[in-house]
Design a protein around this motif. Structure first.
Motif, PDB file in Angstrom:
ATOM      1  N   ALA A   1     -22.487 -27.095  -5.086  1.00  0.00           N
ATOM      2  CA  ALA A   1     -22.335 -27.529  -6.474  1.00  0.00           C
ATOM      3  C   ALA A   1     -21.062 -28.325  -6.673  1.00  0.00           C
ATOM      4  O   ALA A   1     -21.025 -29.261  -7.484  1.00  0.00           O
ATOM      5  CB  ALA A   1     -22.340 -26.310  -7.397  1.00  0.00           C
TER       6      ALA A   1
ATOM      7  N   THR B   1     -23.347 -29.849 -16.709  1.00  0.00           N
ATOM      8  CA  THR B   1     -24.505 -29.608 -15.845  1.00  0.00           C
ATOM      9  C   THR B   1     -24.239 -28.452 -14.879  1.00  0.00           C
ATOM     10  O   THR B   1     -25.119 -27.619 -14.636  1.00  0.00           O
ATOM     11  CB  THR B   1     -24.849 -30.877 -15.047  1.00  0.00           C
TER      12      THR B   1
ATOM     13  N   LEU C   1     -26.516 -24.962 -14.535  1.00  0.00           N
ATOM     14  CA  LEU C   1     -27.123 -24.464 -13.293  1.00  0.00           C
ATOM     15  C   LEU C   1     -26.689 -23.030 -13.000  1.00  0.00           C
ATOM     16  O   LEU C   1     -27.483 -22.208 -12.534  1.00  0.00           O
ATOM     17  CB  LEU C   1     -26.745 -25.375 -12.128  1.00  0.00           C
TER      18      LEU C   1
ATOM     19  N   VAL D   1     -28.765 -20.710 -15.148  1.00  0.00           N
ATOM     20  CA  VAL D   1     -30.131 -20.593 -14.615  1.00  0.00           C
ATOM     21  C   VAL D   1     -30.141 -19.670 -13.395  1.00  0.00           C
ATOM     22  O   VAL D   1     -31.047 -18.840 -13.230  1.00  0.00           O
ATOM     23  CB  VAL D   1     -30.686 -21.991 -14.245  1.00  0.00           C
ATOM     24  N   GLY D   2     -29.139 -19.788 -12.535  1.00  0.00           N
ATOM     25  CA  GLY D   2     -29.036 -18.925 -11.360  1.00  0.00           C
ATOM     26  C   GLY D   2     -28.933 -17.458 -11.740  1.00  0.00           C
ATOM     27  O   GLY D   2     -29.559 -16.588 -11.109  1.00  0.00           O
TER      28      GLY D   2
ATOM     29  N   LEU E   1     -27.658 -20.616  -6.841  1.00  0.00           N
ATOM     30  CA  LEU E   1     -27.523 -21.398  -8.069  1.00  0.00           C
ATOM     31  C   LEU E   1     -26.400 -20.858  -8.942  1.00  0.00           C
ATOM     32  O   LEU E   1     -25.679 -21.620  -9.586  1.00  0.00           O
ATOM     33  CB  LEU E   1     -28.842 -21.387  -8.850  1.00  0.00           C
ATOM     34  N   ASN E   2     -26.246 -19.530  -8.972  1.00  0.00           N
ATOM     35  CA  ASN E   2     -25.176 -18.925  -9.758  1.00  0.00           C
ATOM     36  C   ASN E   2     -23.806 -19.400  -9.277  1.00  0.00           C
ATOM     37  O   ASN E   2     -22.861 -19.506 -10.062  1.00  0.00           O
ATOM     38  CB  ASN E   2     -25.278 -17.409  -9.675  1.00  0.00           C
TER      39      ASN E   2
ATOM     40  N   ALA F   1     -23.020 -22.275  -8.676  1.00  0.00           N
ATOM     41  CA  ALA F   1     -22.677 -23.522  -9.368  1.00  0.00           C
ATOM     42  C   ALA F   1     -21.750 -23.249 -10.542  1.00  0.00           C
ATOM     43  O   ALA F   1     -20.855 -24.047 -10.849  1.00  0.00           O
ATOM     44  CB  ALA F   1     -23.947 -24.222  -9.853  1.00  0.00           C
TER      45      ALA F   1
END
Length: 444
Positions: free
Chosen positions: A86, A105, A109, A112-113, A135-136, A138
């Motif tokens: 990321a 952004t 992300l 969402v993670g 994703l977390n 990020a």
């Protein structure tokens, strides 16, 4: 013919017009600098709360789902690996479109993670757990990269202080997060979600709010303004042909010093990140083995995270006043002390573990602010965001390596061995700084 409808204003043209207003006005630049710091501080309060979730219960969640200590370091590795990827992505986005798009952004992300991690815990899906943690990460990367936003319009003697202000703001959320482990566990349980996934509910809300703050309020973008100012200065210099010949040797010398500054600044951040992540990752597991509960683990980690960020306002001023190299050496010595203390601490002694983890956080803080200031000093605004993103990739990868290896070291040996190894590695900052000072002395 009927009158044609009025065309909607082009957002890009509006942004360019607003940037032009700031190029010729030092007063407006100063106002934007202060406003940017305020926006970064607001976002970091929420970002810090999101950051704390994976740090506090990530290893315990993996241990519960996978079984055994051998894999307890995987969450930290995945979080930092995701953070590394990321960092590259956010750096490129920021370079192309500005901090607002890049940082907004990245936090999105991360949120969402966190949602995916919650679903993974409910469905007991290891694959989704790994994806969610990646994703977390990020959010973690963006939380760190946000420190650069405050430096875009800062004067050289303000840079470390600007970095520190962003990191101080992170403290409020980062310290509160681990102490809300039990509360969020109860909230999760009321929805039929496993208790250990509770902190990721907090991470979801926190990261999404942090992203919204950047998307909504970071206008005009300070990075785009800084690039425009530098571009105008470069255009003026092109018309001055008389000094080109005499300035060339000086430019080459400065370029060599700048590259060396980037290398050394990166080394400082890589070493401190690896040591900090390795010891921090296995501390909750070590404590659980010695009978400590989630509340005590949350307390130790919250104090550790507080020590990572809260001293920043003081350490930032010290880095600006005493110099980057002096504080980098201090970082190595403090990390060595943390490793030694963690190694000799009795497993049932909460007080000694608190002191060791507080020193670990403080050593990391000094290394990160010193290294970051070196990077900002050595980079040109036109390529700064891209370079910063690339460097944070290396920092993230070093953390991933530290997290992954930590579980294996403890499984094969002990927590004490891991702590001692980390302390010795941090001490390598001393010869690195000696080399750096000697090289710069010869070049001057």
């Amino acid at each position: 013919m009927p009158n044609s409808p009025a065309q909607a204003p082009d957002p890009n043209e509006q942004q360019t017009g607003r940037i032009q207003e700031y190029i010729h006005s030092p007063i407006k630049q100063k106002i934007l600098y202060k406003r940017t710091l305020l926006i970064v501080i607001m976002s970091q309060i929420f970002g810090g709360a999101g950051l704390a979730a994976g740090v506090t219960v990530g290893a315990l969640l993996a241990q519960d789902m996978l079984g055994g200590d051998r894999y307890a370091g995987i969450p930290a590795a995945l979080l930092t690996l995701g953070s590394a990827a990321a960092a590259f992505f956010v750096g490129r986005l920021s370079d192309q479109f500005g901090r607002r798009i890049g940082l907004g952004t990245g936090f999105l992300l991360g949120g969402v993670g966190a949602i995916i991690v919650i679903y993974a815990a409910v469905s007991n899906s290891v694959i989704l757990l790994f994806l969610g943690l990646l994703l977390n990460g990020a959010g973690n990367a963006t939380n760190l990269q946000a420190r650069y936003a405050g430096t875009d319009l800062a004067k050289p003697k303000q840079r470390a202080t600007a970095i520190s202000m962003a990191m101080v703001a992170t403290t409020f959320g980062a310290v509160a997060g681990p102490n809300l482990v039990n509360v969020m566990g109860n909230v999760a349980g009321s929805f039929g979600v496993p208790t250990l996934a509770g902190p990721f509910i907090l991470a979801t809300v926190a990261y999404l709010l942090a992203g919204f703050i950047f998307f909504a309020f970071l206008r005009p973008d300070p990075f785009l303004v800084a690039k425009a100012i530098v571009k105008q200065e470069a255009d003026h210099e092109k018309h001055n042909h008389s000094t080109q010949t005499t300035e060339k040797p000086l430019t080459e010398k400065m370029s060599t010093i700048a590259k060396r500054g980037i290398i050394v600044g990166t080394t400082v951040m890589v070493l401190t990140q690896m040591v900090m992540v390795a010891i921090m990752t296995m501390t909750p597991v070590h404590m659980q083995h010695h009978g400590h509960g989630l509340q005590e683990i949350g307390l130790v980690i919250s104090i550790h995270i507080g020590a990572m960020y809260l001293p920043s306002l003081v350490t930032g001023v010290l880095v600006d006043k005493l110099g980057r190299t002096t504080m980098s050496v201090t970082s190595g010595v403090i990390l060595l002390s943390a490793g030694l203390l963690a190694a000799v601490a009795p497993g049932d002694s909460l007080a000694v573990l608190i002191i060791a983890l507080a020193l670990l956080g403080l050593g990391w803080n000094l290394g990160l602010i010193s290294g970051t200031a070196m990077i900002v000093d050595a980079t040109h605004p036109a390529t700064r965001a891209k370079t910063q993103g690339t460097i944070d990739v290396l920092v993230g990868l070093s953390g991933a390596a530290g997290g992954a290896l930590s579980g294996m070291v403890v499984a094969q040996s002990s927590y004490a061995t891991l702590s001692l190894a980390g302390g010795r590695l941090a001490l390598a900052l001393v010869p690195v700084m000696i080399w750096y000072l000697k090289k710069n002395a010869r070049a001057s």
